[in-house]
Design a protein around this motif. Sequence first.
Motif, PDB file in Angstrom:
ATOM      1  N   GLY A  88      20.876  25.904  -7.359  1.00 18.25           N
ATOM      2  CA  GLY A  88      21.411  26.711  -6.268  1.00 18.25           C
ATOM      3  C   GLY A  88      21.948  25.908  -5.107  1.00 18.25           C
ATOM      4  N   SER A  89      22.029  24.603  -5.248  1.00 21.09           N
ATOM      5  CA  SER A  89      22.510  23.775  -4.145  1.00 21.09           C
ATOM      6  C   SER A  89      23.179  22.515  -4.690  1.00 21.09           C
ATOM      7  N   ALA A  90      23.797  21.769  -3.783  1.00 24.47           N
ATOM      8  CA  ALA A  90      24.373  20.478  -4.170  1.00 24.47           C
ATOM      9  C   ALA A  90      23.240  19.462  -4.192  1.00 24.47           C
ATOM     10  N   ASP A  91      22.580  19.358  -5.323  1.00 29.82           N
ATOM     11  CA  ASP A  91      21.390  18.520  -5.446  1.00 29.82           C
ATOM     12  C   ASP A  91      21.815  17.062  -5.640  1.00 29.82           C
ATOM     13  N   LEU A  92      22.007  16.381  -4.529  1.00 26.50           N
ATOM     14  CA  LEU A  92      22.491  14.999  -4.585  1.00 26.50           C
ATOM     15  C   LEU A  92      21.492  14.070  -5.250  1.00 26.50           C
ATOM     16  N   LYS A  93      20.212  14.339  -5.058  1.00 23.55           N
ATOM     17  CA  LYS A  93      19.192  13.485  -5.666  1.00 23.55           C
ATOM     18  C   LYS A  93      19.283  13.550  -7.190  1.00 23.55           C
ATOM     19  N   ALA A  94      19.460  14.757  -7.723  1.00 24.40           N
ATOM     20  CA  ALA A  94      19.585  14.916  -9.175  1.00 24.40           C
ATOM     21  C   ALA A  94      20.879  14.290  -9.676  1.00 24.40           C
ATOM     22  N   LEU A  95      21.965  14.483  -8.933  1.00 26.72           N
ATOM     23  CA  LEU A  95      23.253  13.906  -9.327  1.00 26.72           C
ATOM     24  C   LEU A  95      23.177  12.388  -9.404  1.00 26.72           C
ATOM     25  N   LYS A  96      22.550  11.787  -8.407  1.00 22.64           N
ATOM     26  CA  LYS A  96      22.431  10.329  -8.391  1.00 22.64           C
ATOM     27  C   LYS A  96      21.527   9.836  -9.517  1.00 22.64           C
ATOM     28  N   ALA A  97      20.444  10.576  -9.777  1.00 23.06           N
ATOM     29  CA  ALA A  97      19.538  10.185 -10.866  1.00 23.06           C
ATOM     30  C   ALA A  97      20.266  10.224 -12.209  1.00 23.06           C
ATOM     31  N   ASN A 107      14.307   5.016 -12.633  1.00 22.43           N
ATOM     32  CA  ASN A 107      14.063   3.942 -13.592  1.00 22.43           C
ATOM     33  C   ASN A 107      14.318   4.396 -15.022  1.00 22.43           C
ATOM     34  N   SER A 108      14.708   3.457 -15.855  1.00 24.59           N
ATOM     35  CA  SER A 108      14.952   3.744 -17.262  1.00 24.59           C
ATOM     36  C   SER A 108      13.641   4.059 -17.980  1.00 24.59           C
ATOM     37  N   ILE A 109      13.720   4.875 -19.017  1.00 23.29           N
ATOM     38  CA  ILE A 109      12.524   5.218 -19.799  1.00 23.29           C
ATOM     39  C   ILE A 109      11.855   3.971 -20.349  1.00 23.29           C
ATOM     40  N   VAL A 110      12.642   2.995 -20.770  1.00 23.33           N
ATOM     41  CA  VAL A 110      12.067   1.782 -21.353  1.00 23.33           C
ATOM     42  C   VAL A 110      11.334   0.950 -20.303  1.00 23.33           C
ATOM     43  N   ASN A 111      11.585   1.228 -19.032  1.00 21.60           N
ATOM     44  CA  ASN A 111      10.903   0.502 -17.957  1.00 21.60           C
ATOM     45  C   ASN A 111       9.781   1.301 -17.310  1.00 21.60           C
ATOM     46  N   PHE A 112       9.437   2.437 -17.893  1.00 21.95           N
ATOM     47  CA  PHE A 112       8.317   3.210 -17.378  1.00 21.95           C
ATOM     48  C   PHE A 112       7.038   2.370 -17.512  1.00 21.95           C
ATOM     49  N   PRO A 113       6.017   2.644 -16.703  1.00 21.42           N
ATOM     50  CA  PRO A 113       4.743   1.932 -16.855  1.00 21.42           C
ATOM     51  C   PRO A 113       4.201   2.088 -18.269  1.00 21.42           C
ATOM     52  N   PHE A 118       6.715  16.398 -17.145  1.00 20.91           N
ATOM     53  CA  PHE A 118       8.160  16.378 -17.367  1.00 20.91           C
ATOM     54  C   PHE A 118       8.797  15.082 -16.893  1.00 20.91           C
ATOM     55  N   ARG A 119       8.349  14.580 -15.763  1.00 22.25           N
ATOM     56  CA  ARG A 119       8.930  13.335 -15.250  1.00 22.25           C
ATOM     57  C   ARG A 119       8.568  12.152 -16.134  1.00 22.25           C
ATOM     58  N   ARG A 120       7.393  12.194 -16.723  1.00 22.54           N
ATOM     59  CA  ARG A 120       6.935  11.077 -17.552  1.00 22.54           C
ATOM     60  C   ARG A 120       7.553  11.073 -18.946  1.00 22.54           C
ATOM     61  N   VAL A 121       8.212  12.149 -19.317  1.00 21.48           N
ATOM     62  CA  VAL A 121       8.925  12.163 -20.595  1.00 21.48           C
ATOM     63  C   VAL A 121      10.436  12.125 -20.359  1.00 21.48           C
ATOM     64  N   LYS A 181       0.831  -1.212   0.000  1.00 23.90           N
ATOM     65  CA  LYS A 181       0.000   0.000   0.000  1.00 23.90           C
ATOM     66  C   LYS A 181       0.860   1.253   0.000  1.00 23.90           C
ATOM     67  N   SER A 182       1.969   1.192   0.780  1.00 25.07           N
ATOM     68  CA  SER A 182       2.875   2.335   0.845  1.00 25.07           C
ATOM     69  C   SER A 182       3.496   2.615  -0.514  1.00 25.07           C
ATOM     70  N   SER A 183       3.901   1.536  -1.233  1.00 23.97           N
ATOM     71  CA  SER A 183       4.508   1.688  -2.556  1.00 23.97           C
ATOM     72  C   SER A 183       3.526   2.301  -3.534  1.00 23.97           C
ATOM     73  N   LYS A 184       2.268   1.882  -3.441  1.00 25.78           N
ATOM     74  CA  LYS A 184       1.252   2.424  -4.339  1.00 25.78           C
ATOM     75  C   LYS A 184       1.033   3.899  -4.082  1.00 25.78           C
ATOM     76  N   ARG A 185       1.071   4.277  -2.785  1.00 24.96           N
ATOM     77  CA  ARG A 185       0.880   5.686  -2.456  1.00 24.96           C
ATOM     78  C   ARG A 185       2.037   6.531  -2.999  1.00 24.96           C
ATOM     79  N   LYS A 186       3.252   6.013  -2.887  1.00 26.79           N
ATOM     80  CA  LYS A 186       4.417   6.752  -3.363  1.00 26.79           C
ATOM     81  C   LYS A 186       4.426   6.830  -4.886  1.00 26.79           C
ATOM     82  N   GLY A 187       3.896   5.846  -5.532  1.00 26.68           N
ATOM     83  CA  GLY A 187       3.865   5.835  -6.979  1.00 26.68           C
ATOM     84  C   GLY A 187       5.183   5.395  -7.592  1.00 26.68           C
ATOM     85  N   PHE A 188       5.211   5.345  -8.906  1.00 25.07           N
ATOM     86  CA  PHE A 188       6.389   4.904  -9.645  1.00 25.07           C
ATOM     87  C   PHE A 188       7.452   5.990  -9.597  1.00 25.07           C
ATOM     88  N   ASP A 189       8.697   5.614  -9.369  1.00 28.09           N
ATOM     89  CA  ASP A 189       9.803   6.567  -9.306  1.00 28.09           C
ATOM     90  C   ASP A 189      10.415   6.723 -10.701  1.00 28.09           C
TER      91      ASP A 189
END
Length: 248
Positions: free
Chosen positions: A125-134, A23-29, A114-117, A11-19
Amino acid sequence: MSDTQTKGQTKSSKRKGFDYLRNSIVNFPASARALYAFVFSVLHAFSSIVYPTTFRGVENLKASEDGKGAVLIMNHVSMVEPVVFIVGLWRRGIRIRPLYKIDFEKIAPARWLFRRVGGIPVDRGSADLKALKACRDALKRGEYVLVYPEGTRVKNDEQPVELHGGFAMIAQMAGANVIPCAVVGAADPYRTRRTRRRMPKMAIGKPISFDELEATDRKGRISEMERVAMNDVYTLRDELRNDYPGLW
């Protein structure tokens, strides 16, 4: 693990939705892939008529032997060129993941689309670690990441430009190459054309590997990559200007 815990996690995963960032574009829902194909098909049909675009050097985007993608960098002159560049390469079977300003995330429809494409939001303006890792993970999966080091649209040659060198760090984190690209004809600040129609010309340069650089330490290699890659971008741009006089 109990059934109750398993159901709770589901249920928690469904609430968070697909990341979409991890994930690779070819693995999108399937629904997202269908949307992706529909949006790009419409944009291709529209841009082919309104903004017919010429490409050169697409062969430089061949997949590397180690299966990694590459960081694409380009000069930025209008909101037209990211669209025609990404859509044009999509038609050639190449999927691009562009970085975009996190400010767009404040607009719910933009964030959703934007995320779906394949877009990756970044806070410049910051050290955006989440973007760097993505970006790092996308490159390691063999995807291409598009970065605009100028950070904003450059509307004429007199405009001061502050370059952002994060693209070199992203490439180094993934052990990927940097590919310089350039555009002219997507804007006309000096009103040099008889009509206002835009006919962008795109050039894709040869990949630049960290192994080619002279610097040996980490910071030195990043700094040298920033300098060499951006010099190549502007060299490609100037070559296009010479080949297509009147286009900026």
